[in-house]
Design a protein around this motif. Structure first.
Motif, short mmCIF file in Angstrom:
data_model
loop_
_atom_site.label_atom_id
_atom_site.label_comp_id
_atom_site.label_asym_id
_atom_site.label_seq_id
_atom_site.Cartn_x
_atom_site.Cartn_y
_atom_site.Cartn_z
N SER A 44 25.09 103.15 -26.76
CA SER A 44 25.35 102.37 -25.55
C SER A 44 24.97 103.12 -24.28
O SER A 44 24.75 102.50 -23.24
CB SER A 44 26.81 101.95 -25.49
OG SER A 44 27.63 103.07 -25.27
N ASN A 45 24.93 104.44 -24.34
CA ASN A 45 24.60 105.21 -23.13
C ASN A 45 23.14 105.63 -23.06
O ASN A 45 22.61 105.79 -21.96
CB ASN A 45 25.47 106.47 -23.05
CG ASN A 45 26.89 106.14 -22.70
OD1 ASN A 45 27.18 105.13 -22.08
ND2 ASN A 45 27.81 106.99 -23.10
N GLU A 50 18.27 100.32 -19.71
CA GLU A 50 16.88 100.48 -19.27
C GLU A 50 16.74 101.85 -18.61
O GLU A 50 17.48 102.19 -17.72
CB GLU A 50 16.53 99.38 -18.26
CG GLU A 50 15.09 99.35 -17.84
CD GLU A 50 14.18 98.81 -18.92
OE1 GLU A 50 13.01 99.21 -18.94
OE2 GLU A 50 14.65 98.01 -19.75
N GLY A 51 15.81 102.66 -19.08
CA GLY A 51 15.60 103.98 -18.52
C GLY A 51 16.21 105.10 -19.35
O GLY A 51 16.03 106.27 -19.03
N ASN A 57 24.09 107.86 -14.29
CA ASN A 57 24.46 108.47 -13.01
C ASN A 57 25.90 108.08 -12.71
O ASN A 57 26.58 107.47 -13.55
CB ASN A 57 23.50 108.05 -11.89
CG ASN A 57 23.41 106.55 -11.74
OD1 ASN A 57 24.29 105.81 -12.17
ND2 ASN A 57 22.33 106.08 -11.12
N PHE A 58 26.37 108.39 -11.53
CA PHE A 58 27.76 108.10 -11.18
C PHE A 58 28.05 106.61 -11.27
O PHE A 58 29.10 106.21 -11.78
CB PHE A 58 28.05 108.62 -9.77
CG PHE A 58 29.46 108.42 -9.34
CD1 PHE A 58 30.46 109.28 -9.76
CD2 PHE A 58 29.81 107.36 -8.52
CE1 PHE A 58 31.78 109.10 -9.38
CE2 PHE A 58 31.12 107.17 -8.12
CZ PHE A 58 32.11 108.04 -8.55
N ALA A 59 27.14 105.78 -10.79
CA ALA A 59 27.35 104.33 -10.82
C ALA A 59 27.42 103.80 -12.25
O ALA A 59 28.23 102.92 -12.55
CB ALA A 59 26.24 103.63 -10.04
N PHE A 60 26.59 104.34 -13.13
CA PHE A 60 26.61 103.92 -14.54
C PHE A 60 27.96 104.24 -15.17
O PHE A 60 28.57 103.39 -15.82
CB PHE A 60 25.47 104.62 -15.30
CG PHE A 60 25.40 104.26 -16.75
CD1 PHE A 60 24.74 103.12 -17.16
CD2 PHE A 60 25.99 105.06 -17.71
CE1 PHE A 60 24.66 102.78 -18.51
CE2 PHE A 60 25.92 104.74 -19.06
CZ PHE A 60 25.25 103.59 -19.45
N VAL A 61 28.44 105.45 -14.96
CA VAL A 61 29.74 105.86 -15.53
C VAL A 61 30.87 105.05 -14.90
O VAL A 61 31.78 104.59 -15.60
CB VAL A 61 29.96 107.37 -15.34
CG1 VAL A 61 31.35 107.79 -15.78
CG2 VAL A 61 28.90 108.15 -16.11
N ALA A 62 30.82 104.85 -13.59
CA ALA A 62 31.85 104.06 -12.91
C ALA A 62 31.87 102.63 -13.44
O ALA A 62 32.95 102.05 -13.62
CB ALA A 62 31.61 104.07 -11.40
#
Length: 147
Positions: A44-45, A50-51, A57-62
């Motif tokens: 999932s990570n 995409e990418g 990054n911080f936004a993905f983890v948040a």
């Protein structure tokens, strides 16, 4: 007892719960669950977004920690991994440390450290707030509701 008979194991004289058996069983069950949880986490990570790894990054983890599903997924993985690791370390200490007092102190230290890390990790997962401490010059200023 004659020379050709084998003495009964020491543990057979004790009655009550067999903690070593339950520890052994826990290691097997938690190991299988951890494989599923860890591979689910990695897929999932790293594969689905995409990418790939560059998308983390911080936004993905948040964003992931804003979802109750992923919160419980991560907490289950955290709890199982720390208890699994602490139980494995306990087994190593029991096998190799000779002195009873040192062995007991090390086992206590292992369980206290694991318990502390479980509590702190659980608090981080469930109380994570990406907007905490955001200032007007931050890139998150526009996306935080309190801004």
């Amino acid at each position: 007892m004659t020379a050709d008979t084998i003495a009964a194991p020491r543990s057979s004289a004790r009655r009550g719960s067999n903690w070593e058996k339950w520890g052994w069983l826990y290691m097997r069950v938690s190991g299988v669950l951890l494989v599923v949880l860890i591979f689910g986490h990695l897929i999932s990570n790293l594969i689905i977004p995409e990418g790939g790894v560059h998308a983390i990054n911080f936004a993905f983890v948040a964003g992931k920690l804003a979802s109750p599903f992923w919160q419980w997924w991560d907490v289950l993985m955290l709890w199982l991994a720390f208890i699994h690791g602490a139980n494995g370390m306990r087994t190593i200490v029991n096998d190799y440390v000779q002195g009873a007092k040192l062995r007991a102190a090390l086992v206590w230290a292992i369980w206290i450290a694991a318990g502390l890390m479980i509590v702190l990790g659980t608090l981080v997962v469930f109380t994570f707030d990406p907007c905490l401490g955001v200032t007007p010059d931050s890139v998150l200023w526009d996306s935080c509701p309190a801004a």
